[in-house]
Design an enzyme around this catalytic site. Structure first.
Site, short mmCIF file in Angstrom:
data_model
loop_
_atom_site.label_atom_id
_atom_site.label_comp_id
_atom_site.label_asym_id
_atom_site.label_seq_id
_atom_site.Cartn_x
_atom_site.Cartn_y
_atom_site.Cartn_z
N SER A 128 -17.78 28.48 -23.54
CA SER A 128 -19.20 28.13 -23.66
C SER A 128 -19.82 28.77 -24.89
O SER A 128 -19.51 29.91 -25.24
CB SER A 128 -19.94 28.63 -22.42
OG SER A 128 -21.34 28.58 -22.61
N TYR A 152 -23.59 24.20 -27.36
CA TYR A 152 -25.00 23.90 -27.12
C TYR A 152 -25.58 23.73 -28.51
O TYR A 152 -25.59 24.67 -29.31
CB TYR A 152 -25.69 25.03 -26.34
CG TYR A 152 -25.54 24.84 -24.86
CD1 TYR A 152 -25.80 23.62 -24.27
CD2 TYR A 152 -25.13 25.89 -24.04
CE1 TYR A 152 -25.65 23.44 -22.91
CE2 TYR A 152 -24.99 25.71 -22.68
CZ TYR A 152 -25.25 24.47 -22.13
OH TYR A 152 -25.10 24.29 -20.79
N THR A 178 -22.36 19.47 -25.22
CA THR A 178 -23.05 19.24 -23.95
C THR A 178 -24.43 18.64 -24.19
O THR A 178 -25.27 19.25 -24.86
CB THR A 178 -23.15 20.57 -23.17
OG1 THR A 178 -21.82 21.05 -22.96
CG2 THR A 178 -23.84 20.36 -21.83
N LYS A 260 -20.24 15.77 -23.42
CA LYS A 260 -20.24 16.18 -22.01
C LYS A 260 -21.60 15.87 -21.38
O LYS A 260 -22.64 16.20 -21.94
CB LYS A 260 -19.96 17.68 -21.92
CG LYS A 260 -19.97 18.28 -20.51
CD LYS A 260 -19.40 19.69 -20.54
CE LYS A 260 -19.33 20.33 -19.16
NZ LYS A 260 -20.61 20.89 -18.74
N HIS A 284 -23.13 18.21 -14.70
CA HIS A 284 -23.28 19.66 -14.86
C HIS A 284 -23.18 20.36 -13.50
O HIS A 284 -23.86 21.35 -13.24
CB HIS A 284 -24.64 19.95 -15.53
CG HIS A 284 -24.68 21.18 -16.38
ND1 HIS A 284 -24.64 21.15 -17.75
CD2 HIS A 284 -24.77 22.50 -16.07
CE1 HIS A 284 -24.72 22.38 -18.24
NE2 HIS A 284 -24.79 23.22 -17.24
#
Ligand SMILES: Cc1cc2nc3c(=O)[nH]c(=O)nc-3n(C[C@H](O)[C@H](O)[C@H](O)COP(=O)(O)O)c2cc1C
Ligand SMILES: O=C(O)C(=O)c1ccccc1
Length: 389
Positions: A128, A152, A178, A260, A284
């Protein structure tokens, strides 16, 4: 005979002859409660929680539970191979560890321990952006094992560019972008405890260590950590982005890109038109849009729209080997698992994550065999029926 993932079953029974039972339950749905007893309600509430009153998390389970496997007999399953092609590489099994931010709330070894577990079993680890450990340190813990980086997409293009070049330099092969989290959703479990890990600085390691991020601060992070956290909160994601912006990523990342959080077939087509390599059908884990479609209910439509153009992956609600089988049957090439490995990490560090991977893949291997399949390649919609319950 070559090894099968299912051999884990007999390893467990053989250990039992000298009095040992597994350190963690083999029914992974029991891990949440055990982790809550161990770590308390704050961290587990953050991991277990979902958006609104939880209807999407329930829909994820319902969409998988409603589909039932129809096993076939006498199809020679004595030798099995679970490997699949994903984004031009061969994976040993159709599984990856989903990107989960702030893993240090589960265990001090956090992402490094989870990544080592994935590496030990040959399963890709998706790091992440909001990890508690800088991406370079996690890469070091993995040797040359398969790692992907989840972006992100920050508001500041210099930070985005910096993340992409750092990830490339550290050997991350694929980029997972994402799209379903331009902001955090309404999450009552966290709101009622007033608990948000990154307000305590957790999950900011990639940002605080980044020269482009630091350039946006009035004072160095250590002189004004609160201002640094607020800068992170304001820029970690960007609700103003639209489809044409994807060109920026294509220009700044030369490996595969996977989007995603895709649930609508038209968005999947737009991903293909934008030159993306794959999509992850995901809500999610029910943490973003309450009242949303169950992820497995969105899978057939996306596969029909782009299955011949893009790699279609799946997550949200996978807890067992038969869940993985069902996702494969609905057309996913591979699945990601999220919360179960976070609990495995919380309960037993790297070994706990390895336990989760081995349980899921042993159970998948046995589900395939007992349903008449020697591998994922022969599984399809004809192996499922929909039932009322
Ligand atoms: C605690 C937690 C943190 C997460 N953090 C991220 C993240 O940083 N980036 C991301 O793309 N998805 C994140 N997710 C979503 C997961 O990648 C994945 O989509 C989801 O957990 C899958 O559902 P499951 O937990 O039911 O398996 C997070 C999920 C959880 C539970
Ligand atoms: O909690 C999440 O679901 C998530 O995606 C996230 C977002 C920012 C920081 C940490 C986790």
């Amino acid at each position: 005979m070559g090894g099968h993932w299912a051999d884990f079953q007999y390893e467990i029974y053989l250990n039992g002859m000298s009095g040992a039972v597994p350190r963690l339950p083999t029914d992974l749905t029991r891990l949440e409660e055990l982790t809550e007893r161990r770590l308390g309600p704050g961290p587990v509430g953050y991991v277990a929680g979902s958006a609104g009153a939880g209807s999407t998390a329930r829909a994820n389970r319902a969409a998988l539970d409603r589909r039932r496997i129809v096993p076939r007999m006498l199809r020679d399953v004595h030798e099995r191979d679970l490997s699949v092609e994903v984004l031009g590489r061969t994976l040993p099994a159709p599984l990856a560890l989903a990107p989960i931010g702030v893993l240090s709330i589960m265990h001090p070894d956090a992402e490094s321990a989870a990544a080592r577990a994935a590496a030990a079993r040959g399963v890709p680890f998706i790091l992440s952006s909001a990890s508690s450990t800088p991406l370079e340190r996690v890469a070091e813990a993995m040797g040359d094992a398969e790692r992907w980086f989840q972006l992100y997409w920050p508001k500041d293009p210099e930070v985005a560019r910096s993340f992409l070049s750092r990830a490339k330099a550290a050997g991350y092969s694929a980029l997972v972008v994402t799209l379903d989290t331009p902001m955090l959703a309404w999450r009552p479990r966290d709101l009622d405890q007033a608990y948000l890990p990154f307000l305590h600085g957790v999950g900011t390691a990639n940002y605080f260590s980044d020269p482009a991020f630091q350039a946006g601060l009035a004072k160095p992070v250590h002189e004004d950590p609160n201002a640094a956290v607020m800068h992170f909160v304001g820029m970690f994601s960007d609700p103003a982005k639209t489809w044409p912006d994807l060109a920026f990523l294509r220009e700044n990342w030369d490996g595969p890109i996977v989007l995603k959080g895709i649930l609508h077939p038209d968005d999947a087509r737009a991903a293909a038109d934008a030159g993306m390599d794959g999509v992850i059908v995901s809500n999610h884990g029910g943490r973003q849009v309450a009242g949303s479609i169950g992820a497995a209910d969105a899978l057939p439509g996306v596969v029909e729209a782009v299955g011949d153009r893009l790699t279609v992956l799946f997550d949200s609600g996978v807890r067992t080997g038969d869940d993985i089988f069902k996702a494969l049957a609905l057309g996913a090439r591979a699945v990601l698992v999220g919360r179960p490995y976070a609990y495995g990490l919380g309960l037993d560090g790297q070994a706990g994550v390895e336990h989760v991977i081995r349980c899921l893949l042993a159970e998948l291997d046995l589900t395939l065999a007992l349903s008449g399949h020697a591998g994922p390649g022969t599984v399809g919609p004809g192996d499922l029926v929909e039932s009322a319950v």
